[in-house]
Design an enzyme around this catalytic site. Structure first.
Site, PDB file in Angstrom:
ATOM      1  N   LYS A 151       0.821  -1.212   0.000  1.00 22.64           N
ATOM      2  CA  LYS A 151       0.000   0.000   0.000  1.00 22.64           C
ATOM      3  C   LYS A 151       0.861   1.271   0.000  1.00 22.64           C
ATOM      4  CE  LYS A 151      -2.049  -1.163   3.856  1.00 22.64           C
ATOM      5  NZ  LYS A 151      -1.301  -2.434   4.103  1.00 22.64           N
ATOM      6  N   ARG A 180      -9.584   0.133   8.802  1.00 20.26           N
ATOM      7  CA  ARG A 180      -9.113  -1.217   9.066  1.00 20.26           C
ATOM      8  C   ARG A 180     -10.160  -2.055   9.779  1.00 20.26           C
ATOM      9  NH1 ARG A 180      -3.285  -0.014   8.986  1.00 20.26           N
ATOM     10  NH2 ARG A 180      -2.082  -1.899   9.324  1.00 20.26           N
ATOM     11  N   ARG A 228      11.652  -5.471   4.848  1.00 24.86           N
ATOM     12  CA  ARG A 228      11.322  -4.059   4.567  1.00 24.86           C
ATOM     13  C   ARG A 228      12.290  -3.146   5.318  1.00 24.86           C
ATOM     14  NH1 ARG A 228       5.297  -1.981   5.287  1.00 24.86           N
ATOM     15  NH2 ARG A 228       5.441  -3.001   7.316  1.00 24.86           N
ATOM     16  N   ARG A 252      11.363  -1.235  11.109  1.00 22.80           N
ATOM     17  CA  ARG A 252      10.361  -0.983  12.142  1.00 22.80           C
ATOM     18  C   ARG A 252      10.415  -2.093  13.185  1.00 22.80           C
ATOM     19  NH1 ARG A 252       4.942  -0.143   8.754  1.00 22.80           N
ATOM     20  NH2 ARG A 252       4.143  -1.272  10.550  1.00 22.80           N
ATOM     21  N   ARG A 285      -0.111  -9.497  13.276  1.00 26.47           N
ATOM     22  CA  ARG A 285      -0.763  -8.447  12.486  1.00 26.47           C
ATOM     23  C   ARG A 285      -1.595  -9.055  11.365  1.00 26.47           C
ATOM     24  NH1 ARG A 285       4.491  -5.320  11.294  1.00 26.47           N
ATOM     25  NH2 ARG A 285       3.301  -4.325   9.636  1.00 26.47           N
TER      26      ARG A 285
HETATM   27  P1  ADP Z   1       2.227  -1.805   3.196  1.00 22.15           P
HETATM   28  O1  ADP Z   1       2.210  -0.307   3.141  1.00 22.15           O
HETATM   29  O2  ADP Z   1       1.014  -2.418   2.553  1.00 22.15           O
HETATM   30  O3  ADP Z   1       2.464  -2.326   4.574  1.00 22.15           O
HETATM   31  P2  ADP Z   1       4.796  -1.589   1.778  1.00 22.15           P
HETATM   32  O4  ADP Z   1       4.494  -0.719   0.608  1.00 22.15           O
HETATM   33  O5  ADP Z   1       5.547  -0.999   2.891  1.00 22.15           O
HETATM   34  O6  ADP Z   1       3.443  -2.310   2.303  1.00 22.15           O
HETATM   35  O7  ADP Z   1       5.581  -2.873   1.202  1.00 22.15           O
HETATM   36  C1  ADP Z   1       6.055  -3.906   2.069  1.00 22.15           C
HETATM   37  C2  ADP Z   1       7.437  -4.383   1.598  1.00 22.15           C
HETATM   38  O8  ADP Z   1       7.308  -5.093   0.359  1.00 22.15           O
HETATM   39  C3  ADP Z   1       8.437  -3.273   1.311  1.00 22.15           C
HETATM   40  O9  ADP Z   1       9.719  -3.723   1.670  1.00 22.15           O
HETATM   41  C4  ADP Z   1       8.339  -3.034  -0.197  1.00 22.15           C
HETATM   42  O10 ADP Z   1       9.574  -2.579  -0.747  1.00 22.15           O
HETATM   43  C5  ADP Z   1       8.009  -4.430  -0.704  1.00 22.15           C
HETATM   44  N1  ADP Z   1       7.080  -4.447  -1.848  1.00 22.15           N
HETATM   45  C6  ADP Z   1       6.028  -3.631  -2.093  1.00 22.15           C
HETATM   46  N2  ADP Z   1       5.369  -4.010  -3.220  1.00 22.15           N
HETATM   47  C7  ADP Z   1       6.024  -5.095  -3.704  1.00 22.15           C
HETATM   48  C8  ADP Z   1       5.844  -5.960  -4.857  1.00 22.15           C
HETATM   49  N3  ADP Z   1       4.828  -5.761  -5.723  1.00 22.15           N
HETATM   50  N4  ADP Z   1       6.710  -6.966  -5.021  1.00 22.15           N
HETATM   51  C9  ADP Z   1       7.728  -7.164  -4.132  1.00 22.15           C
HETATM   52  N5  ADP Z   1       7.952  -6.407  -3.040  1.00 22.15           N
HETATM   53  C10 ADP Z   1       7.122  -5.378  -2.825  1.00 22.15           C
HETATM   54  P1  ADP Z   2       1.289  -2.187   7.937  1.00 21.71           P
HETATM   55  O1  ADP Z   2       0.609  -1.735   6.685  1.00 21.71           O
HETATM   56  O2  ADP Z   2       2.656  -2.714   7.699  1.00 21.71           O
HETATM   57  O3  ADP Z   2       0.455  -3.081   8.783  1.00 21.71           O
HETATM   58  P2  ADP Z   2       0.832   0.371   9.263  1.00 21.71           P
HETATM   59  O4  ADP Z   2       1.942   1.339   9.244  1.00 21.71           O
HETATM   60  O5  ADP Z   2      -0.350   0.642   8.414  1.00 21.71           O
HETATM   61  O6  ADP Z   2       1.520  -0.995   8.914  1.00 21.71           O
HETATM   62  O7  ADP Z   2       0.314   0.146  10.739  1.00 21.71           O
HETATM   63  C1  ADP Z   2       1.200  -0.103  11.802  1.00 21.71           C
HETATM   64  C2  ADP Z   2       0.412  -0.252  13.106  1.00 21.71           C
HETATM   65  O8  ADP Z   2      -0.239   0.997  13.409  1.00 21.71           O
HETATM   66  C3  ADP Z   2      -0.697  -1.283  13.084  1.00 21.71           C
HETATM   67  O9  ADP Z   2      -0.230  -2.586  13.394  1.00 21.71           O
HETATM   68  C4  ADP Z   2      -1.644  -0.737  14.163  1.00 21.71           C
HETATM   69  O10 ADP Z   2      -1.167  -1.003  15.470  1.00 21.71           O
HETATM   70  C5  ADP Z   2      -1.531   0.783  13.945  1.00 21.71           C
HETATM   71  N1  ADP Z   2      -2.533   1.271  12.985  1.00 21.71           N
HETATM   72  C6  ADP Z   2      -2.307   1.848  11.787  1.00 21.71           C
HETATM   73  N2  ADP Z   2      -3.451   2.185  11.173  1.00 21.71           N
HETATM   74  C7  ADP Z   2      -4.453   1.794  12.006  1.00 21.71           C
HETATM   75  C8  ADP Z   2      -5.881   1.837  11.938  1.00 21.71           C
HETATM   76  N3  ADP Z   2      -6.528   2.340  10.866  1.00 21.71           N
HETATM   77  N4  ADP Z   2      -6.576   1.345  12.993  1.00 21.71           N
HETATM   78  C9  ADP Z   2      -5.969   0.837  14.076  1.00 21.71           C
HETATM   79  N5  ADP Z   2      -4.630   0.756  14.194  1.00 21.71           N
HETATM   80  C10 ADP Z   2      -3.866   1.224  13.170  1.00 21.71           C
END
Ligand code: ADP
Ligand code: ADP
Ligand code: ZN
Length: 217
Positions: free
Chosen positions: A13, A88, A127, A160, A171
């Site tokens: 995302k 979420r 990541r 992180r 998660r």
């Molecule tokens: P989210 O915001 O949904 O948690 P991220 O954009 O941070 O996900 O992506 C999670 C990890 O996967 C990062 O290390 C990113 O570089 C990698 N990543 C994102 N999209 C892809 C893809 N299409 N193929 C392989 N790796 C990806």
């Molecule tokens: P990822 O996409 O890798 O799960 P985020 O950065 O979106 O990571 O979220 C990290 C953490 O922040 C989540 O595990 C949760 O604890 C909190 N968080 C983020 N967005 C929300 C939301 N919309 N509602 C509740 N908790 C959230």
């Protein structure tokens, strides 16, 4: 365009949101980024959110809804926005509907990026994020040119502390239980678009851009 990016943690995302920001000039609203900033600054909000985040649990709805409501009212959201990591839960989605109605606006599209659990774990444990500019890297799929250093700004890359395997599994379980139902919620409203998130970053990007171009008409 008022957009939502839906998907499991690590689905891509944030990576895709950054492309959309560049192409359409609308702000990315990442509740995860906002909460991490609050934790880092040690604000009241940060103190409340910290425990939940480090355990891979969701921060309570009323807290997150409050920060999104305030953020959406800011001037830079007038021309559209892209929500990343919110809503979420069904309660958050319903609150968002109310916020949109109050503002006389609506969600134009919800893009669901789907990726299975094993690939999610591989993505998240590798990541790395830039401390300075927030750029996202992957040690294998999207590595920086110089280890540990951001290509874009020279900042330091970090991992992180909730990106460890046991927290990631937790998660993902939370995602399955609380967030996955949103796919149906938005499908029923006719605003859901599905994208195969297992493809490489560039392919996912072009799939999303083609959806958005059609939407713009
Ligand atoms: P989210 O915001 O949904 O948690 P991220 O954009 O941070 O996900 O992506 C999670 C990890 O996967 C990062 O290390 C990113 O570089 C990698 N990543 C994102 N999209 C892809 C893809 N299409 N193929 C392989 N790796 C990806
Ligand atoms: P990822 O996409 O890798 O799960 P985020 O950065 O979106 O990571 O979220 C990290 C953490 O922040 C989540 O595990 C949760 O604890 C909190 N968080 C983020 N967005 C929300 C939301 N919309 N509602 C509740 N908790 C959230
Ligand atoms: Zn950087």
């Amino acid at each position: 365009m008022n957009l939502i990016l839906l998907g499991a943690p690590g689905a891509g995302k944030g990576t895709q949101a950054k492309f959309i920001v560049e192409k359409y000039g609308i702000p990315q609203i990442s509740t995860g980024d906002m909460l991490r900033e609050a934790v880092a600054k040690g604000t009241e909000l940060g103190k409340k959110a910290k425990e939940f985040m480090s355990q891979g649990k969701l921060v309570p709805d009323e807290i997150v809804i409050g920060i999104v409501k305030e953020r959406l009212r800011q001037k830079d959201c007038e021309g559209g926005f892209i929500l990343d990591g919110f809503p979420r839960t069904i309660a958050q989605a319903e609150a968002l509907d109310r916020i949109m109605a109050e503002m006389g606006r609506k969600i134009d599209a919800v893009i669901n990026i789907s990726v299975p659990e094993e690939e999610i774990v591989r993505r998240i444990v590798n990541r790395r994020i830039c401390r300075k500019c927030g750029a996202i890297y992957h040690l294998i799929y999207d590595p920086p040119k110089r280890p540990g250093i951001c290509d874009k700004c020279g900042g330091e890359l970090y991992q992180r502390d909730d990106d460890r395997e046991e927290v990631v599994r937790q998660r993902f379980a939370v995602y399955r239980k609380s967030t996955q139902p949103l796919i149906d919620y938005y499908r029923k409203r006719g605003v859901l678009y599905e994208v195969d998130g297992t493809k490489d970053i560039v392919s996912v990007k072009s799939e999303i851009l083609s959806i958005l171009e059609k939407l713009k008409g």
